[in-house]
Design a protein around this motif. Structure first.
Motif, PDB file in Angstrom:
ATOM      1  N   ASP A 101       3.533  -9.772  19.776  1.00 48.84           N
ATOM      2  CA  ASP A 101       4.084  -8.493  19.353  1.00 48.84           C
ATOM      3  C   ASP A 101       3.070  -7.725  18.500  1.00 48.84           C
ATOM      4  O   ASP A 101       2.246  -8.328  17.814  1.00 48.84           O
ATOM      5  N   ILE A 102       3.170  -6.415  18.549  1.00 44.17           N
ATOM      6  CA  ILE A 102       2.326  -5.582  17.700  1.00 44.17           C
ATOM      7  C   ILE A 102       2.919  -5.568  16.301  1.00 44.17           C
ATOM      8  O   ILE A 102       4.099  -5.251  16.121  1.00 44.17           O
ATOM      9  N   GLN A 103       2.107  -5.904  15.315  1.00 43.68           N
ATOM     10  CA  GLN A 103       2.562  -5.924  13.926  1.00 43.68           C
ATOM     11  C   GLN A 103       2.215  -4.595  13.267  1.00 43.68           C
ATOM     12  O   GLN A 103       1.104  -4.075  13.441  1.00 43.68           O
ATOM     13  N   MET A 104       3.175  -4.072  12.509  1.00 48.69           N
ATOM     14  CA  MET A 104       2.980  -2.824  11.785  1.00 48.69           C
ATOM     15  C   MET A 104       3.027  -3.112  10.293  1.00 48.69           C
ATOM     16  O   MET A 104       3.997  -3.712   9.811  1.00 48.69           O
ATOM     17  N   THR A 105       2.002  -2.694   9.571  1.00 44.88           N
ATOM     18  CA  THR A 105       1.909  -2.961   8.142  1.00 44.88           C
ATOM     19  C   THR A 105       1.819  -1.645   7.379  1.00 44.88           C
ATOM     20  O   THR A 105       0.890  -0.864   7.588  1.00 44.88           O
ATOM     21  N   GLN A 106       2.794  -1.425   6.509  1.00 46.32           N
ATOM     22  CA  GLN A 106       2.812  -0.214   5.697  1.00 46.32           C
ATOM     23  C   GLN A 106       2.292  -0.491   4.294  1.00 46.32           C
ATOM     24  O   GLN A 106       2.434  -1.605   3.764  1.00 46.32           O
ATOM     25  N   SER A 107       1.740   0.525   3.682  1.00 47.35           N
ATOM     26  CA  SER A 107       1.371   0.448   2.271  1.00 47.35           C
ATOM     27  C   SER A 107       1.491   1.827   1.641  1.00 47.35           C
ATOM     28  O   SER A 107       1.269   2.841   2.307  1.00 47.35           O
ATOM     29  N   PRO A 108       1.908   1.887   0.370  1.00 45.16           N
ATOM     30  CA  PRO A 108       2.320   0.736  -0.427  1.00 45.16           C
ATOM     31  C   PRO A 108       3.730   0.288  -0.052  1.00 45.16           C
ATOM     32  O   PRO A 108       4.403   0.947   0.730  1.00 45.16           O
ATOM     33  N   TYR A 109       4.154  -0.812  -0.643  1.00 44.54           N
ATOM     34  CA  TYR A 109       5.522  -1.286  -0.428  1.00 44.54           C
ATOM     35  C   TYR A 109       6.506  -0.380  -1.154  1.00 44.54           C
ATOM     36  O   TYR A 109       7.605  -0.121  -0.680  1.00 44.54           O
ATOM     37  N   SER A 110       6.098   0.086  -2.352  1.00 42.18           N
ATOM     38  CA  SER A 110       6.910   1.035  -3.104  1.00 42.18           C
ATOM     39  C   SER A 110       5.993   1.999  -3.825  1.00 42.18           C
ATOM     40  O   SER A 110       4.807   1.704  -4.053  1.00 42.18           O
ATOM     41  N   LEU A 111       6.567   3.127  -4.191  1.00 41.09           N
ATOM     42  CA  LEU A 111       5.761   4.205  -4.746  1.00 41.09           C
ATOM     43  C   LEU A 111       6.626   5.028  -5.693  1.00 41.09           C
ATOM     44  O   LEU A 111       7.744   5.412  -5.319  1.00 41.09           O
ATOM     45  N   SER A 112       6.128   5.269  -6.891  1.00 37.66           N
ATOM     46  CA  SER A 112       6.815   6.145  -7.835  1.00 37.66           C
ATOM     47  C   SER A 112       6.069   7.467  -7.923  1.00 37.66           C
ATOM     48  O   SER A 112       4.839   7.477  -8.078  1.00 37.66           O
ATOM     49  N   ALA A 113       6.787   8.563  -7.806  1.00 34.58           N
ATOM     50  CA  ALA A 113       6.165   9.878  -7.834  1.00 34.58           C
ATOM     51  C   ALA A 113       7.129  10.891  -8.426  1.00 34.58           C
ATOM     52  O   ALA A 113       8.326  10.613  -8.585  1.00 34.58           O
ATOM     53  N   SER A 114       6.600  12.052  -8.735  1.00 31.12           N
ATOM     54  CA  SER A 114       7.390  13.109  -9.358  1.00 31.12           C
ATOM     55  C   SER A 114       7.593  14.266  -8.391  1.00 31.12           C
ATOM     56  O   SER A 114       6.821  14.445  -7.438  1.00 31.12           O
ATOM     57  N   VAL A 115       8.637  15.036  -8.637  1.00 30.59           N
ATOM     58  CA  VAL A 115       8.872  16.241  -7.840  1.00 30.59           C
ATOM     59  C   VAL A 115       7.627  17.129  -7.910  1.00 30.59           C
ATOM     60  O   VAL A 115       7.050  17.328  -8.978  1.00 30.59           O
ATOM     61  N   GLY A 116       7.207  17.606  -6.749  1.00 26.75           N
ATOM     62  CA  GLY A 116       6.018  18.434  -6.657  1.00 26.75           C
ATOM     63  C   GLY A 116       4.751  17.675  -6.307  1.00 26.75           C
ATOM     64  O   GLY A 116       3.751  18.297  -5.926  1.00 26.75           O
ATOM     65  N   ARG A 157       2.037  15.304  -4.275  1.00 23.86           N
ATOM     66  CA  ARG A 157       1.633  15.062  -2.898  1.00 23.86           C
ATOM     67  C   ARG A 157       1.577  13.546  -2.716  1.00 23.86           C
ATOM     68  O   ARG A 157       0.974  12.836  -3.524  1.00 23.86           O
ATOM     69  N   VAL A 158       2.218  13.064  -1.660  1.00 23.08           N
ATOM     70  CA  VAL A 158       2.349  11.625  -1.450  1.00 23.08           C
ATOM     71  C   VAL A 158       1.864  11.260  -0.048  1.00 23.08           C
ATOM     72  O   VAL A 158       2.130  11.989   0.919  1.00 23.08           O
ATOM     73  N   THR A 159       1.155  10.147   0.036  1.00 21.92           N
ATOM     74  CA  THR A 159       0.692   9.653   1.335  1.00 21.92           C
ATOM     75  C   THR A 159       1.095   8.196   1.503  1.00 21.92           C
ATOM     76  O   THR A 159       0.895   7.370   0.599  1.00 21.92           O
ATOM     77  N   ILE A 160       1.667   7.890   2.647  1.00 19.80           N
ATOM     78  CA  ILE A 160       2.048   6.519   3.026  1.00 19.80           C
ATOM     79  C   ILE A 160       1.221   6.154   4.258  1.00 19.80           C
ATOM     80  O   ILE A 160       1.063   6.971   5.165  1.00 19.80           O
ATOM     81  N   THR A 161       0.714   4.932   4.267  1.00 18.81           N
ATOM     82  CA  THR A 161      -0.102   4.533   5.402  1.00 18.81           C
ATOM     83  C   THR A 161       0.588   3.447   6.224  1.00 18.81           C
ATOM     84  O   THR A 161       1.409   2.675   5.716  1.00 18.81           O
ATOM     85  N   CYS A 162       0.220   3.391   7.475  1.00 22.00           N
ATOM     86  CA  CYS A 162       0.759   2.410   8.426  1.00 22.00           C
ATOM     87  C   CYS A 162      -0.395   1.958   9.310  1.00 22.00           C
ATOM     88  O   CYS A 162      -1.134   2.792   9.854  1.00 22.00           O
ATOM     89  N   ARG A 163      -0.549   0.653   9.422  1.00 19.19           N
ATOM     90  CA  ARG A 163      -1.628   0.096  10.235  1.00 19.19           C
ATOM     91  C   ARG A 163      -1.039  -0.804  11.310  1.00 19.19           C
ATOM     92  O   ARG A 163      -0.199  -1.672  11.036  1.00 19.19           O
TER      93      ARG A 163
END
Lengths: 114, 107
Positions: free
Chosen positions: B1-16, B18-24
């Protein structure tokens, strides 16, 4: 309006069986492959199974292969998941979704416990 | 099976923010990648399909990019309603595996 409505979730003992249904409306059901996806309590999404639009081809996750059977009745616009030899780790909300992933049902809860 | 790995597992951010989530992906999947948003007690909602195409009705602050094995979901300016869990999913193989999810929380 396109709608997917799951039913059939229940509390079942380990080793037991259950059949889930997903009634579709608002689109040409027979034109789309359909999938089941589950989510254990507090966990992420897990793809379970997919069936082609005709029903002739099916795919299963290793975790359910040999125990679960996906099927469909195109004239009735209904998707099914027959679940046998249920285990505690099958406890989850089960969602049906269309091929593109843009429509999902609300989910039905399956609990496997003695 | 193709494995999908996201990072980070969790993320704290504020309104306004810019946030980036990655997937490999564990192997090349071209652009056969979806991004979903899920809020507690709700079904997942499709945000991005084919790696970078915005699903109808989704705000333009969401964008996706990438091809092959590396993908990103970007939220340009976080809104209060964006705090949720995000999942990537590959549709290259018919065994449509998901990433483990990224929980986006309010700082």
């Amino acid at each position: 309006e396109l709608q997917l409505l799951e039913s059939g979730g229940d509390l079942v003992h380990p080793g037991g069986s259950l059949r889930l249904s997903c009634a579709a409306s608002g689109f040409t059901f027979s034109s789309y492959a359909m999938s089941w996806v589950r989510q254990a309590p507090g966990k992420g999404l897990e793809w379970v199974s997919t069936i082609s639009n005709s029903g002739g081809t099916t795919y299963y996750a290793d975790s359910v292969k040999g125990r679960f059977t996906i099927s469909r009745d195109n004239p009735k616009s209904t998707l099914y998941l027959q679940m046998n030899s249920l285990r505690a780790e099958d406890t989850a909300i089960y969602y049906c979704a269309n091929q593109n992933g843009d429509y999902w049902g609300q989910g039905t809860l399956v609990t496997v416990s003695s | 099976d193709i494995q999908m790995t996201q990072s980070p597992y969790s993320l704290s951010a504020s309104v306004g923010d810019r946030v980036t989530i990655t997937c490999r992906a564990s192997q090349s999947i071209s652009t056969y990648l979806n991004w979903y948003q899920q809020k507690p007690g709700k079904a997942p909602k499709l945000l991005i399909y084919a790696a970078s195409s915005l699903q109808s009705g989704v705000p333009s602050r969401f964008s996706g990019s990438g091809s092959g094995t590396d993908f990103t979901l970007t939220i340009s300016s976080l809104q209060p309603e964006d705090f949720a869990t995000y999942y990537c999913q590959q549709t290259y193989s018919t065994r449509y595996t998901f990433g483990q999810g990224t929980k986006l929380e309010i700082k």
